[in-house]
Design a protein around this motif. Structure first.
Motif, PDB file in Angstrom:
ATOM      1  N   PRO A 141      39.790  52.156  44.728  1.00 36.53           N
ATOM      2  CA  PRO A 141      40.470  53.087  45.642  1.00 36.53           C
ATOM      3  C   PRO A 141      39.882  53.897  46.884  1.00 36.53           C
ATOM      4  N   ALA A 142      38.601  53.925  46.833  1.00 37.49           N
ATOM      5  CA  ALA A 142      37.736  54.153  48.055  1.00 37.49           C
ATOM      6  C   ALA A 142      38.151  53.533  49.059  1.00 37.49           C
ATOM      7  N   LEU A 143      38.327  52.034  48.930  1.00 39.19           N
ATOM      8  CA  LEU A 143      38.783  51.284  50.038  1.00 39.19           C
ATOM      9  C   LEU A 143      39.943  51.413  50.555  1.00 39.19           C
ATOM     10  N   ILE A 144      40.920  52.178  49.842  1.00 35.38           N
ATOM     11  CA  ILE A 144      42.015  52.299  50.576  1.00 35.38           C
ATOM     12  C   ILE A 144      42.191  53.461  51.527  1.00 35.38           C
ATOM     13  N   THR A 145      41.011  54.378  51.392  1.00 36.45           N
ATOM     14  CA  THR A 145      41.224  55.621  52.056  1.00 36.45           C
ATOM     15  C   THR A 145      41.312  55.247  53.667  1.00 36.45           C
ATOM     16  N   GLY A 146      40.682  54.170  54.175  1.00 34.09           N
ATOM     17  CA  GLY A 146      40.557  53.876  55.539  1.00 34.09           C
ATOM     18  C   GLY A 146      41.920  53.629  56.219  1.00 34.09           C
ATOM     19  N   THR A 147      42.704  53.479  55.335  1.00 30.59           N
ATOM     20  CA  THR A 147      44.254  53.446  55.823  1.00 30.59           C
ATOM     21  C   THR A 147      44.835  54.743  56.298  1.00 30.59           C
ATOM     22  N   PHE A 148      44.535  55.949  55.432  1.00 27.00           N
ATOM     23  CA  PHE A 148      45.195  56.952  55.737  1.00 27.00           C
ATOM     24  C   PHE A 148      44.091  57.934  56.242  1.00 27.00           C
ATOM     25  N   ALA A 149      42.943  57.721  56.719  1.00 32.44           N
ATOM     26  CA  ALA A 149      41.997  58.615  57.165  1.00 32.44           C
ATOM     27  C   ALA A 149      42.849  59.671  58.058  1.00 32.44           C
ATOM     28  N   GLU A 150      42.647  60.661  58.124  1.00 28.60           N
ATOM     29  CA  GLU A 150      43.055  61.990  58.859  1.00 28.60           C
ATOM     30  C   GLU A 150      44.431  62.173  58.652  1.00 28.60           C
ATOM     31  N   ARG A 151      45.124  61.580  57.794  1.00 26.61           N
ATOM     32  CA  ARG A 151      46.619  62.049  57.742  1.00 26.61           C
ATOM     33  C   ARG A 151      47.172  62.440  56.245  1.00 26.61           C
ATOM     34  N   LEU A 183      46.643  36.533  33.350  1.00 30.47           N
ATOM     35  CA  LEU A 183      45.871  35.815  34.505  1.00 30.47           C
ATOM     36  C   LEU A 183      44.709  34.985  34.048  1.00 30.47           C
ATOM     37  N   PHE A 184      43.918  35.592  33.144  1.00 26.76           N
ATOM     38  CA  PHE A 184      42.931  34.983  32.870  1.00 26.76           C
ATOM     39  C   PHE A 184      43.279  33.629  31.880  1.00 26.76           C
ATOM     40  N   LYS A 185      44.253  33.845  30.985  1.00 25.92           N
ATOM     41  CA  LYS A 185      44.779  32.684  30.427  1.00 25.92           C
ATOM     42  C   LYS A 185      45.515  31.800  31.039  1.00 25.92           C
ATOM     43  N   MET A 186      45.975  31.886  32.132  1.00 24.88           N
ATOM     44  CA  MET A 186      46.765  31.063  33.116  1.00 24.88           C
ATOM     45  C   MET A 186      45.416  30.118  33.791  1.00 24.88           C
ATOM     46  N   GLY A 187      44.093  30.691  33.877  1.00 22.57           N
ATOM     47  CA  GLY A 187      43.130  29.980  34.594  1.00 22.57           C
ATOM     48  C   GLY A 187      42.857  30.470  35.824  1.00 22.57           C
ATOM     49  N   VAL A 188      43.399  31.557  36.072  1.00 19.67           N
ATOM     50  CA  VAL A 188      42.895  32.297  37.397  1.00 19.67           C
ATOM     51  C   VAL A 188      41.254  32.691  37.498  1.00 19.67           C
ATOM     52  N   LEU A 189      40.836  32.093  38.687  1.00 17.83           N
ATOM     53  CA  LEU A 189      39.384  32.404  38.697  1.00 17.83           C
ATOM     54  C   LEU A 189      38.939  33.554  39.828  1.00 17.83           C
ATOM     55  N   ASP A 190      38.610  34.659  39.295  1.00 16.21           N
ATOM     56  CA  ASP A 190      37.909  35.819  40.118  1.00 16.21           C
ATOM     57  C   ASP A 190      36.711  36.284  39.713  1.00 16.21           C
ATOM     58  N   PHE A 191      35.789  35.739  40.603  1.00 14.13           N
ATOM     59  CA  PHE A 191      34.456  35.891  39.933  1.00 14.13           C
ATOM     60  C   PHE A 191      33.881  37.365  40.086  1.00 14.13           C
ATOM     61  N   ALA A 192      34.433  37.985  41.270  1.00 13.26           N
ATOM     62  CA  ALA A 192      33.707  39.408  41.342  1.00 13.26           C
ATOM     63  C   ALA A 192      34.897  40.387  41.834  1.00 13.26           C
ATOM     64  N   GLY A 193      36.059  39.959  41.832  1.00 14.56           N
ATOM     65  CA  GLY A 193      37.172  41.119  42.056  1.00 14.56           C
ATOM     66  C   GLY A 193      37.846  40.703  43.352  1.00 14.56           C
ATOM     67  N   GLY A 194      38.060  39.592  43.713  1.00  9.16           N
ATOM     68  CA  GLY A 194      39.108  39.403  45.207  1.00  9.16           C
ATOM     69  C   GLY A 194      40.284  39.805  44.852  1.00  9.16           C
ATOM     70  N   THR A 195      41.083  39.701  43.478  1.00  8.11           N
ATOM     71  CA  THR A 195      42.198  40.110  43.226  1.00  8.11           C
ATOM     72  C   THR A 195      42.363  41.565  42.766  1.00  8.11           C
ATOM     73  N   VAL A 196      41.366  41.915  41.860  1.00  6.00           N
ATOM     74  CA  VAL A 196      41.309  42.997  41.087  1.00  6.00           C
ATOM     75  C   VAL A 196      41.027  44.180  42.247  1.00  6.00           C
ATOM     76  N   VAL A 197      39.949  43.950  43.082  1.00  5.15           N
ATOM     77  CA  VAL A 197      39.440  44.881  43.865  1.00  5.15           C
ATOM     78  C   VAL A 197      40.095  44.983  45.443  1.00  5.15           C
ATOM     79  N   HIS A 198      39.831  43.840  45.911  1.00  9.63           N
ATOM     80  CA  HIS A 198      40.190  43.814  47.517  1.00  9.63           C
ATOM     81  C   HIS A 198      41.746  43.519  47.725  1.00  9.63           C
ATOM     82  N   MET A 199      42.309  42.658  46.828  1.00 10.07           N
ATOM     83  CA  MET A 199      43.764  42.603  47.036  1.00 10.07           C
ATOM     84  C   MET A 199      44.534  43.609  46.646  1.00 10.07           C
ATOM     85  N   SER A 200      44.038  44.323  45.661  1.00 14.31           N
ATOM     86  CA  SER A 200      44.702  45.679  45.088  1.00 14.31           C
ATOM     87  C   SER A 200      44.594  46.573  46.213  1.00 14.31           C
ATOM     88  N   ALA A 201      43.626  47.048  46.671  1.00 12.89           N
ATOM     89  CA  ALA A 201      43.082  47.835  47.526  1.00 12.89           C
ATOM     90  C   ALA A 201      43.880  47.672  48.893  1.00 12.89           C
TER      91      ALA A 201
END
Length: 447
Positions: A141-151, A183-201
Motif C-alpha cells: 500500500p505504501a507504493l500506491i501513495t505516489g499516485t495521490f501525493a499532496e492530494r 491462482l496457485f492451483k492454476m499454476g501461476v508463477l509469482d516468485f516474489a510478488g509481481g501480481t501480489v505486490v506490484h500489480m495490486s499497487a
C-alpha cells in the motif's frame, strides 16, 4: 478529532485483547530447522523492511517541498499500521486455513495464536516466514501513495490503508502463494510478488488517479524537491530488493543466488534502457530517469526472479523499461492524476513481468516450477495461465480499489481542500514543514 479518537480506542482495545490472548506456545518445533536458512531469512526480512524507508526517500525526493514530509510519512506510517494489522488478522487472511481458495480463515492465526508452536515452514520457523511476508504487506500500500501525493487527507489514507490490506492484498496473497489458493492451483508463477505486490499497487493507483482527478483543473508539473533523495531511495530499494527476491527462495542456496543475480541484472539493464530511450527521443540522460528505470527493472523481474535464467533477465529489464517509459509519456497526455507515475512503473511493470514469466520461465532453473516452460521454449500452457490470471488480478484490484476509495470517501473525505493544497499537506495535515522558518508565514496564510 473524533476519527482520531476512534483510531486510538481501537489500538487500546487491541492492546488489551493481546493481554488476554498472549499466544503462549505449547512446544516450539525445531526438528528439520536449518540455521543457515534461518540466518539468511532474518537478514532478508530486514532488507525488505529497509525498502519502505527507501521508498519514502524515492517518492519524497520527487514531490515538491510543500508535500515532502507527508509523502514520506505515508510510507513510514504503513510500517506501523500494517505491522499491527498483520498480527491481529492480516497473516491469517493471507496464509490461514483455506476458505474456498479465496482467503484464509481469520481465526487460524488470530492475534498470532498457533504461530510460535506451528510446524516449520520448510526449514524456517513459521513466525519468521510470517514476518518476512509482513514486509511485503507493508510496502504494497505504501507504493500506491505516489499516485495521490499532496492530494489526500492523512486520516483518510490510514483508513484506505487498512481496507486495502484486508480486502485486496491479503486475498491476493492467498490466491497466489497459499498452496490451496486458486491462482496457485492454476499454476501461476509469482516468485516474489509481481501480481501480489506490484500489480495490486499499480492498478489501485490507476483507480485512485481516476477517482481523485478534478474536472477542469489543469495538470501541473511538479519540480522534484531533492533529486539526491531519489538517488538515495533508489539505492536503498535496489539493496533491499535482494532480500525481496532472493529471500523469496526461503533458503540460503543456489535458488537464492540465482534470484539475486537476475534481480541485479534486470535493474541494471532497465536503468540503462530508460536513459538511452530518453536520449533517443532527444532528452538528456537524467539521474531521475535512471532511477525510475532501475526500479521498473526491479518490479518486472520480481515475479520471474527464480524462474528465468540470468541472460533472460537482461531482456526483461530492457523491454520493461521501454514499455513503461512509453506509458509514462502517454499518461502525461491524458487527464490521469498519477503524480509520481505509480501505474506506469508498478502496474505496467508488474504486468510486463508476469507476461515475461509466461514467456521465459524454464523448469531447468529450479525445481519449484511444475507448471511447465514458457512460450519461448515451445510450451503454451504457462503463458495461457498467466494471461487468464493477468485479467483476473487487474479486474479485482482495479474495481476493488475503486469501491474502497468510494467507501473511504463516504466515511472520511479523501481530498484535501483547495486551500490546504495551496499551503501544502506538510503544514495542513501535520503542522510541520521542511523549512521551519516558514512556519510563521504559513500560519498567517491559514489565519
Amino acid at each position: 478529532m473524533k476519527k482520531s479518537i476512534v483510531f486510538l480506542v481501537l489500538l487500546i482495545a487491541v492492546s488489551i485483547l493481546a493481554v488476554f490472548m498472549p499466544a503462549v506456545p505449547t512446544t516450539i518445533n525445531t526438528e528439520g530447522m536449518n540455521s543457515g536458512d534461518v540466518a539468511w531469512m532474518l537478514a532478508a526480512s530486514a532488507l525488505v523492511l529497509l525498502m519502505t524507508p527507501g521508498l519514502a526517500y524515492f517518492y519524497g525526493g520527487m514531490i515538491d517541498t510543500k508535500n515532502i514530509i507527508t509523502t514520506m510519512l505515508q510510507s513510514f506510517i504503513a510500517m506501523g499500521v500494517i505491522s499491527v494489522l498483520w498480527i491481529v488478522v492480516g497473516f491469517s487472511l493471507a496464509f490461514g486455513e483455506d476458505i474456498g481458495g479465496f482467503v484464509g480463515n481469520p481465526s487460524t492465526y488470530f492475534m498470532f495464536g498457533n504461530v510460535l508452536d506451528a510446524p516449520l515452514w520448510g526449514t524456517i520457523p513459521l513466525v519468521l516466514f510470517a514476518f518476512f511476508q509482513l514486509k511485503f504487506a507493508i510496502i504494497t500500500p505504501a507504493l500506491i501513495t505516489g499516485t495521490f501525493a499532496e492530494r489526500i487527507r492523512f486520516k483518510s489514507y490510514i483508513l484506505f490503508l487498512v481496507l486495502f490490506s484486508l480486502l485486496i492484498y491479503a486475498p491476493l496473497a492467498h490466491w497466489t502463494w497459499h498452496a490451496d489458493g486458486f491462482l496457485f492451483k492454476m499454476g501461476v508463477l509469482d516468485f516474489a510478488g509481481g501480481t501480489v505486490v506490484h500489480m495490486s499497487a499499480g492498478f489501485a493507483a490507476l483507480a485512485a488517479s481516476i477517482y481523485l482527478r478534478t474536472k477542469g483543473e489543469e495538470k501541473k508539473s511538479i519540480a522534484p524537491a531533492n533529486i539526491p533523495f531519489v538517488l538515495l531511495g533508489t539505492g536503498l530499494l535496489w539493496f533491499g530488493w535482494f532480500g525481496f527476491n532472493a529471500g523469496s527462495a526461503l533458503t540460503a542456496g543456489a535458488l537464492a543466488a540465482s534470484a539475486f543475480a537476475t534481480t541485479n541484472t534486470a535493474s541494471a539493464a532497465a536503468g540503462l534502457a530508460w536513459i538511452l530511450f530518453d536520449a533517443a527521443r532527444g532528452k538528456k540522460p537524467s539521474a531521475l530517469g535512471f532511477c525510475i528505470g532501475a526500479v521498473v527493472g526491479l518490479v518486472a523481474i520480481t515475479p520471474a526472479a527464480g524462474f528465468v535464467t540470468i541472460p533472460s533477465s537482461l531482456f526483461i529489464g530492457t523491454f520493461a523499461a521501454i514499455i513503461s517509459n512509453i506509458v509514462v509519456h502517454w499518461k502525461a497526455k491524458t487527464s490521469l492524476e498519477d503524480t509520481l507515475d505509480v501505474f506506469p512503473c508498478h502496474g505496467v511493470g508488474g504486468a510486463v513481468g508476469m507476461v515475461m514469466t509466461g514467456l521465459l520461465a524454464n523448469t531447468a532453473v529450479n525445481g519449484l516450477n511444475t507448471t511447465g516452460n514458457g512460450l519461448f521454449f515451445g510450451e503454451f500452457h504457462l503463458f495461457q495461465v498467466h494471461m487468464i490470471a493477468l485479467v483476473i488480478v487487474i479486474a479485482y484490484t482495479f474495481l476493488g480499489s475503486l469501491i474502497l476509495l468510494k467507501l473511504t470517501d463516504l466515511i472520511s473525505p479523501l481530498k484535501v481542500s483547495a486551500e490546504e493544497k495551496k499551503l501544502g499537506s506538510d503544514f495542513s495535515q501535520h503542522g510541520e514543514n521542511l523549512y521551519p522558518a516558514d512556519f510563521s508565514s504559513l500560519k498567517e496564510e491559514m489565519a
